[in-house]
Design an enzyme around this catalytic site. Structure first.
Site, PDB file in Angstrom:
ATOM      1  N   GLU A 273       1.808  -0.098  13.645  1.00  0.00           N
ATOM      2  CA  GLU A 273       2.902  -0.549  13.226  1.00  0.00           C
ATOM      3  C   GLU A 273       4.031   0.367  13.572  1.00  0.00           C
ATOM      4  OE1 GLU A 273       5.538  -1.828   9.316  1.00  0.00           O
ATOM      5  OE2 GLU A 273       4.196  -0.204   9.316  1.00  0.00           O
TER       6      GLU A 273
ATOM      7  N   ASP B 107      -0.861   1.130   9.356  1.00  0.00           N
ATOM      8  CA  ASP B 107       0.717   0.843   8.498  1.00  0.00           C
ATOM      9  C   ASP B 107       1.492   2.351   8.753  1.00  0.00           C
ATOM     10  OD1 ASP B 107       2.011  -0.438   6.212  1.00  0.00           O
ATOM     11  OD2 ASP B 107       1.732   1.609   5.431  1.00  0.00           O
TER      12      ASP B 107
HETATM   13  C1  NOJ Z   1       4.487  -1.290   6.026  1.00  0.00           C
HETATM   14  C2  NOJ Z   1       4.113  -2.472   5.525  1.00  0.00           C
HETATM   15  O1  NOJ Z   1       4.040  -3.624   6.252  1.00  0.00           O
HETATM   16  C3  NOJ Z   1       4.938  -2.756   4.259  1.00  0.00           C
HETATM   17  O2  NOJ Z   1       4.495  -4.024   3.608  1.00  0.00           O
HETATM   18  C4  NOJ Z   1       4.771  -1.475   3.190  1.00  0.00           C
HETATM   19  O3  NOJ Z   1       5.550  -1.756   2.083  1.00  0.00           O
HETATM   20  C5  NOJ Z   1       5.291  -0.248   4.045  1.00  0.00           C
HETATM   21  N1  NOJ Z   1       4.574  -0.222   5.278  1.00  0.00           N
HETATM   22  C6  NOJ Z   1       4.835   1.131   3.240  1.00  0.00           C
HETATM   23  O4  NOJ Z   1       3.303   0.950   3.231  1.00  0.00           O
END
Ligand code: NOJ
Length: 509
Positions: free
Chosen positions: A254, A198
């Site tokens: 990500e 993440d």
């Molecule tokens: C990316 C995640 O995919 C999202 O759903 C989340 O709100 C944010 N990061 C914060 O963790």
């Protein structure tokens, strides 16, 4: 060709809260996922990525973790997790779990200890506390709206790039490194095949936390907030851990960035195996835009990934509908064929195989995304792509939960026609089309080369070959002639008299 499994895998994202609820509390859970493994095996995916199921007060749907080594009772138990991994592996499905290293929950033991400790203490050093007086220490805004700082009664402020319940960890503290290495090992020991990281480009912030012009606060290749060079050290450490386990364990980052070169910097032999490529998901329905994304990616990123939807964005069926109403489903099905024809791995988001649209009319009282509340209702947030899946039946909860339970977000009445059960019985359904496309890709992929070659394309269309496979998509308003071929292997819509209609793609040999 001899590849590690992830290199050309089709990975299916399970947003656990919304996939399948076995316990009957209206929220999806791990036992629900386990029961639906036969569905995923039949669909023909290679792996699942599970959104966070760890202990969490759920301020951001589980992306606020209070214990990284346990399952939240809402989602089940560690035993449920172990049983899920065992069953998934028995069906040939790999399991990727989500790791959230940028921030913890404010209810995490570390943050609670930090609150109880004085300014300057080792407990506070694990997070980003700063003095600021009446005003926050800098001008950074939270990705979820509002200031990225919250003030404590003792006058210190702490940084949260997301909700106040998600304090950012301080990756300059070695204790944080040690903790996450241990968390990785905890899940690797339980048999996971990989991690989705993440906010992978966010862990470090520029020393001194300088004020940053608003335009540089958006996701960028490098800014005081995102893409700091030190971040790569973390993934080098993580890679060593992954490589110390047998079986091609992997990590996918990500990484929201504005440059393919930057994306590629995370994907290196001693760093991550993959990073999500969000360029296509941000591109309009346009052959030029699609070609640019494909060319940039293939020229730059060593192990490409393709993503059209996930739990953070408007479902692509609806995105494509917004510009030309009525075209969304046809376009989404066409885009799938292009995605699956390309070298690399494809990430699908649950429900796209049912052709689910975004739910745009959720009653305000039901919305749970912190973005909705923090923006004072100005931004709807992401609940519309997180509505629980329709599995069967003709009324809510459509088999998502046992009858009588209320799903955590209401499902539209039109979803009776889109249930998995109904589509499984219809060879013309979107589900049946996904199954055919995935089966065909599986049968072809190891015989196809790693690159593509563009052919001359009629106006509005794109045509490329990958070895013996030819893929064409028509993004324009008029039918175009089919490229030369011997056989039509699969098309996303009906093909007449040697022409490819608008909003349609085809695989030819
Ligand atoms: C990316 C995640 O995919 C999202 O759903 C989340 O709100 C944010 N990061 C914060 O963790």
């Amino acid at each position: 060709m001899d590849f590690p499994w992830w290199r050309d895998a089709v990975v299916y994202e399970i947003y656990v809260r919304s996939f399948a609820d076995a316990s009957g509390d209206g929220v999806g859970d791990l036992a629900g996922v386990r029961r639906r493994l036969p569905y995923l095996a039949d669909l023909g995916v290679d792996a699942v990525w599970l959104s966070p199921f760890y202990r969490s007060p759920m301020a951001d749907g589980g992306y606020d973790v209070s214990d990284y080594r346990d399952v939240d009772p809402l989602f089940g138990s560690l035993d449920d997790f172990d049983a899920l991994v065992t069953d998934a592996h028995a069906r040939g499905l790999r399991v990727i779990v989500d790791i959230v290293p940028n921030h913890s929950s404010d209810e995490h033991a570390w943050f609670q200890a930090a609150l109880a400790a004085p300014a300057g203490s080792p407990e506070r050093a694990r997070y980003l506390f700063a003095d600021g007086g009446e005003l926050p220490p800098n001008n950074w805004q939270s990705t979820f709206s509002g200031p990225a700082w919250t003030r404590l009664p003792d006058g210190q402020w702490y940084l949260h790039l997301f909700a106040p319940e998600q304090p950012d960890l301080n990756w300059r503290d070695p204790v944080v490194h040690a903790e996450f290495l241990d968390v990785l090992r905890f899940w690797l020991d339980r048999g996971v095949d990989g991690f989705r990281i993440d906010v992978a480009m966010g862990l470090y912030k520029a020393a001194g936390l300088p004020d940053t012009p608003p335009e540089d606060q958006a996701f960028k290749a490098e800014s005081p907030i995102w893409g700091r060079p030190e971040t790569h050290e973390v993934y080098r450490e993580w890679r060593k851990v992954l490589d110390s386990y047998p079986g091609d364990r992997m990590a996918v980052g990500e990484v929201w960035t504005d440059s393919a070169e930057d994306l590629a910097r995370y994907v290196r032999p001693d760093e991550l195996q993959q990073s999500f490529n969000f360029a296509w998901l941000q591109a309009p329905w346009s052959p030029t835009a699609f070609r640019e994304v494909i060319d940039d990616t293939l020229a730059t990123v060593p192990s490409p990934t393709w993503v059209l939807s996930n739990h953070d964005v408007v479902r692509h069926r609806t995105r494509y509908d917004e510009t030309d109403p009525g075209t969304g489903l046809a376009r989404a099905k066409a885009a799938l064929l292009v995605m699956l024809a390309l070298p690399g791995s494809a990430y699908l988001y649950q429900g796209e195989e049912l052709g689910l649209p975004e739910v745009t009319d959720l009653p305000p009282g039901t919305r749970q995304d912190p973005i909705f509340e923090r923006s004072g209702g100005e931004l709807f947030g992401r609940d519309g792509c997180r509505v629980p899946l329709p599995w069967s039946g003709t009324a809510m909860p459509y088999g998502f939960s046992p009858d009588g339970a209320r799903p955590w977000l209401p499902q539209p009445v039109e979803w009776a026609a889109l249930s998995a059960e109904r589509q499984a019985a219809d060879p013309g359904s979107t589900l049946a089309y996904y199954q055919r496309a995935l089966a065909l890709r599986r049968s072809l992929r190891r015989s196809l080369p790693d690159g593509i070659a563009w052919l001359d394309s009629p106006e509005g269309a794109l045509v490329f070959t990958r070895g013996t496979l030819t893929c064409a998509i028509n993004c324009g308003p008029d039918p175009v002639p089919l490229p030369p071929h011997e056989r039509v292997l699969l098309s996303s819509g009906s093909i007449h008299a040697g022409t490819l209609p608008p909003d349609t793609a085809v695989w030819l040999s």
